[in-house]
Write a protein that holds these residues in place. Structure first.
Motif, PDB file in Angstrom:
ATOM      1  N   PRO A 178      18.211  15.166 -19.445  1.00 22.26           N
ATOM      2  CA  PRO A 178      19.620  14.599 -18.947  1.00 22.26           C
ATOM      3  C   PRO A 178      19.729  12.943 -17.995  1.00 22.26           C
ATOM      4  CG  PRO A 178      18.144  16.399 -18.028  1.00 22.26           C
ATOM      5  CD  PRO A 178      16.781  16.006 -19.194  1.00 22.26           C
ATOM      6  N   VAL A 179      20.728  12.824 -17.637  1.00 20.45           N
ATOM      7  CA  VAL A 179      21.330  11.264 -17.114  1.00 20.45           C
ATOM      8  C   VAL A 179      21.086  11.848 -15.901  1.00 20.45           C
ATOM      9  CG1 VAL A 179      22.353   9.420 -16.956  1.00 20.45           C
ATOM     10  CG2 VAL A 179      22.325  10.669 -19.135  1.00 20.45           C
TER      11      VAL A 179
ATOM     12  N   THR B 153      21.629  10.996 -12.072  1.00 18.07           N
ATOM     13  CA  THR B 153      22.934   9.995 -11.423  1.00 18.07           C
ATOM     14  C   THR B 153      21.736   9.795 -10.244  1.00 18.07           C
ATOM     15  OG1 THR B 153      23.745  11.598 -10.600  1.00 18.07           O
ATOM     16  CG2 THR B 153      24.551  10.913 -12.112  1.00 18.07           C
ATOM     17  N   LEU B 154      22.867   8.853  -9.170  1.00 25.22           N
ATOM     18  CA  LEU B 154      22.649   8.213  -8.087  1.00 25.22           C
ATOM     19  C   LEU B 154      23.192   9.349  -7.146  1.00 25.22           C
ATOM     20  CD1 LEU B 154      24.332   4.690  -6.885  1.00 25.22           C
ATOM     21  CD2 LEU B 154      21.919   5.270  -7.701  1.00 25.22           C
ATOM     22  N   PRO B 155      21.872   9.420  -6.012  1.00 24.49           N
ATOM     23  CA  PRO B 155      20.784   8.882  -5.533  1.00 24.49           C
ATOM     24  C   PRO B 155      19.269   9.032  -6.265  1.00 24.49           C
ATOM     25  CG  PRO B 155      20.745  10.521  -3.755  1.00 24.49           C
ATOM     26  CD  PRO B 155      22.249  10.908  -5.148  1.00 24.49           C
TER      27      PRO B 155
ATOM     28  N   PRO C   3      16.242   8.228  -6.602  1.00 27.54           N
ATOM     29  CA  PRO C   3      14.816   7.474  -6.977  1.00 27.54           C
ATOM     30  C   PRO C   3      14.338   6.473  -7.652  1.00 27.54           C
ATOM     31  CG  PRO C   3      14.213   9.674  -5.640  1.00 27.54           C
ATOM     32  CD  PRO C   3      15.862   9.648  -6.069  1.00 27.54           C
TER      33      PRO C   3
ATOM     34  N   GLY D  70      31.805   0.787 -15.945  1.00 27.56           N
ATOM     35  CA  GLY D  70      31.199   2.588 -15.443  1.00 27.56           C
ATOM     36  C   GLY D  70      29.681   2.371 -16.463  1.00 27.56           C
ATOM     37  N   CYS D  71      29.245   3.789 -15.392  1.00 27.70           N
ATOM     38  CA  CYS D  71      28.431   3.578 -15.277  1.00 27.70           C
ATOM     39  C   CYS D  71      27.954   5.423 -15.718  1.00 27.70           C
ATOM     40  CB  CYS D  71      27.297   3.259 -14.474  1.00 27.70           C
ATOM     41  SG  CYS D  71      25.280   3.549 -15.152  1.00 27.70           S
ATOM     42  N   MET D  72      27.032   5.968 -16.494  1.00 23.80           N
ATOM     43  CA  MET D  72      27.095   7.379 -16.301  1.00 23.80           C
ATOM     44  C   MET D  72      25.954   7.743 -15.266  1.00 23.80           C
ATOM     45  SD  MET D  72      25.631   8.024 -20.133  1.00 23.80           S
ATOM     46  CE  MET D  72      25.445   9.632 -20.067  1.00 23.80           C
TER      47      MET D  72
ATOM     48  N   VAL E  45      26.804   6.523 -12.460  1.00 25.52           N
ATOM     49  CA  VAL E  45      27.209   6.494 -10.657  1.00 25.52           C
ATOM     50  C   VAL E  45      28.879   7.158 -11.600  1.00 25.52           C
ATOM     51  CG1 VAL E  45      28.425   4.845  -9.107  1.00 25.52           C
ATOM     52  CG2 VAL E  45      25.804   4.247 -10.401  1.00 25.52           C
ATOM     53  N   PRO E  46      28.350   7.969 -11.442  1.00 25.71           N
ATOM     54  CA  PRO E  46      30.000   8.353 -12.531  1.00 25.71           C
ATOM     55  C   PRO E  46      31.411   8.503 -11.634  1.00 25.71           C
ATOM     56  CG  PRO E  46      28.420  10.830 -11.606  1.00 25.71           C
ATOM     57  CD  PRO E  46      28.040   9.464 -10.923  1.00 25.71           C
ATOM     58  N   ASP E  47      31.431   8.115 -10.376  1.00 26.04           N
ATOM     59  CA  ASP E  47      32.278   8.664  -9.782  1.00 26.04           C
ATOM     60  C   ASP E  47      32.819   6.913  -9.629  1.00 26.04           C
ATOM     61  OD1 ASP E  47      31.979  11.065 -10.127  1.00 26.04           O
ATOM     62  OD2 ASP E  47      31.184  11.172  -8.070  1.00 26.04           O
ATOM     63  N   LEU E  48      32.619   5.814  -9.946  1.00 25.58           N
ATOM     64  CA  LEU E  48      33.376   4.827  -9.674  1.00 25.58           C
ATOM     65  C   LEU E  48      32.884   4.240 -10.310  1.00 25.58           C
ATOM     66  CD1 LEU E  48      31.046   4.348  -5.581  1.00 25.58           C
ATOM     67  CD2 LEU E  48      33.774   4.762  -6.185  1.00 25.58           C
TER      68      LEU E  48
ATOM     69  N   VAL F 267      22.199  -1.226 -10.226  1.00 25.15           N
ATOM     70  CA  VAL F 267      23.426  -0.577 -10.508  1.00 25.15           C
ATOM     71  C   VAL F 267      24.309  -1.128 -10.834  1.00 25.15           C
ATOM     72  CG1 VAL F 267      22.188   1.350 -10.618  1.00 25.15           C
ATOM     73  CG2 VAL F 267      23.594   0.425  -8.933  1.00 25.15           C
TER      74      VAL F 267
END
Lengths: 270, 166
Positions: free
Chosen positions: B5-6, B8-10, B12, B96-98, B100-103, B148
């Motif tokens: 699994p990739v 995501t934020l947050p 650590p 974009g970044c996997m 940080v999927p929403d931004l 990120v």
């Protein structure tokens, strides 16, 4: 500005802004976006930057004296707008009142235009508190800072993105799946100032199905030869002719001697 | 466990500096396989750093094959303990970044980069990358430093919602 500016990214408890204020900093631009599933707490992030005052660099997380507003259930969302002459301490004052009420400041944007401050916030408020109560709590700070503040209940808050609805982006294989939907263009418009530039541009875009996502205008240059500069970010739904719309805007404003440059926004997912 | 699994934020691990790998052993080679396999099953993914799959080690994979913005292209490559030897010619682009999927955000990065590191065979490699491949390499190396793209934007108004139509 008569002082140097630095950009800070803070994963915060709201008290971070108060500490900015105490450390002598002034907020000239603020933006917050919730980038996590509702109810998900953020982890304070150590900042390895010797130039950042330590009181600012570390967030406390969301303590709220034991009242964490966005835990499961029990919150309503409200919009908060504040407008007034800019001065140091406005954001910190608003954030302090909201923290004391047990609210979470979620999405926000602020701007300063010719010395006038405006901010729009989405705030998660414990559902035992009404908009009038929030507004009343803000009244002393608003009076002291000569702000016009309005708090309004928000209906059902839309989900952040379709990612949250499907959960796809939370799993392998989800990223990038939504990038093919619609197009986004940035329009750069500039020319000798004259009435009707914004009206012409936005009417053309509306007729083409475009939705304005962001807008900025500036009147610059000498008083006897003012130049109008307009930037628009425009979203076009799937199936619409975004490139054709750009041509239409270009032609419409070209008639009055205003230059238009349109670029599609391409997002590289890395 | 080749596909992971990739995160995501947050998470650590995404905001901590990753540890050096050091010698390339079977465990490191298994990590390389996991990175490649996870990248390959992720649509549109052109790179992945070990912290994104929950491993706090300095390793990443990049593959920009077929991307329209790519100029240099070294195919699929994994580097351990990468070091940027030189970087020049800053260019802006929206990333974009996997994780940080929403931004998304506008980030200036060098478009001419020399990077060196150890490959899964334990051989030191030095790569000259440019354009989109350079951006991908720098983005992944940022992950190894706990950064990120949100940490690289010019300011608040350089951050955007990832998706605008629902």
């Amino acid at each position: 500005m008569g002082f140097g500016g630095r950009c800070f990214r803070v994963q915060w408890g709201p008290s971070a802004l108060r500490r900015f204020r105490r450390s002598g900093c002034r907020t000239v631009r603020l933006s917050t976006v919730r980038d996590s599933t509702p109810g998900q707490r953020r982890v304070p992030r150590p900042v390895d930057d010797g130039d950042v005052p330590s009181v600012v660099a570390l967030s406390e997380g969301r303590r709220h004296n034991g009242r964490v507003a966005n835990q499961s259930g029990g919150v309503t969302h409200m919009t908060l707008t504040a407008v007034g002459v800019d001065r140091p301490g406005i954001v910190a004052a608003l954030a302090a009142v909201l923290e004391d009420l047990g609210c979470n400041l979620e999405d926000s944007t602020m701007s300063i235009l010719r010395g006038h401050f405006a901010v729009l916030l989405i705030v998660a408020v414990p559902d035992t508190i009404g908009a009038e109560t929030v507004e009343a709590a803000l009244a002393p700070a608003a009076h002291r800072l000569d702000l016009t503040v309005a708090v309004r209940p928000l209906g059902e808050l839309p989900s952040l993105t379709s990612n949250d609805q499907t959960g796809r982006s939370r799993t392998v294989g989800g990223a990038g799946a939504d990038l093919g939907e619609g197009e986004v263009y940035v329009f750069s418009v500039h020319g000798a100032d004259r009435p009707g530039i914004v009206e012409r541009a936005t009417r053309s875009l509306l007729e083409a199905g475009g939705n304005i996502l962001d807008l900025s205008t500036r009147l610059v240059g000498p008083p006897d030869a003012p130049v109008y500069v307009l930037h628009l970010t425009v979203g076009f739904p799937p199936g619409s002719d975004a490139a054709g719309a750009a041509d239409t805007v270009r032609a419409t404003l070209g008639e009055v001697g205003v230059q238009v440059h349109a670029e599609p926004v391409e997002i590289d997912v890395l | 466990m080749p596909v992971r699994p990739v995160l995501t934020l947050p998470a650590p691990v995404l905001t901590c500096r990753a540890r050096p790998v050091g010698s390339i052993d079977d465990e490191a080679r298994a990590l390389a396989v996991d990175l490649i396999d996870t990248m390959k099953v992720s649509p549109g993914c052109v790179g992945l750093a070990a912290p994104q799959i929950g491993v706090g080690l300095r390793a990443f994979v990049v593959d920009v094959t077929g991307h329209r913005k790519a100029q240099s292209c070294h195919g699929t490559f994994v580097l351990f303990d990468p070091v940027v030897d030189s970087a020049s010619d800053l260019q802006p682009a929206r990333e974009g970044c996997m994780s940080v999927p929403d931004l998304t955000g506008d980030v200036r990065r060098a478009s001419q980069v020399v990077v060196s590191g150890i490959d899964p065979q334990g051989v030191r490699r030095t790569l000259h990358v440019d354009a989109f491949e350079a951006r991908a390499v720098l983005h992944e190396i940022d992950h190894l430093d706990g950064l990120v793209f949100l940490d690289r934007v010019a300011g608040p108004h350089a951050v955007f919602p990832r998706k605008v139509y629902r």
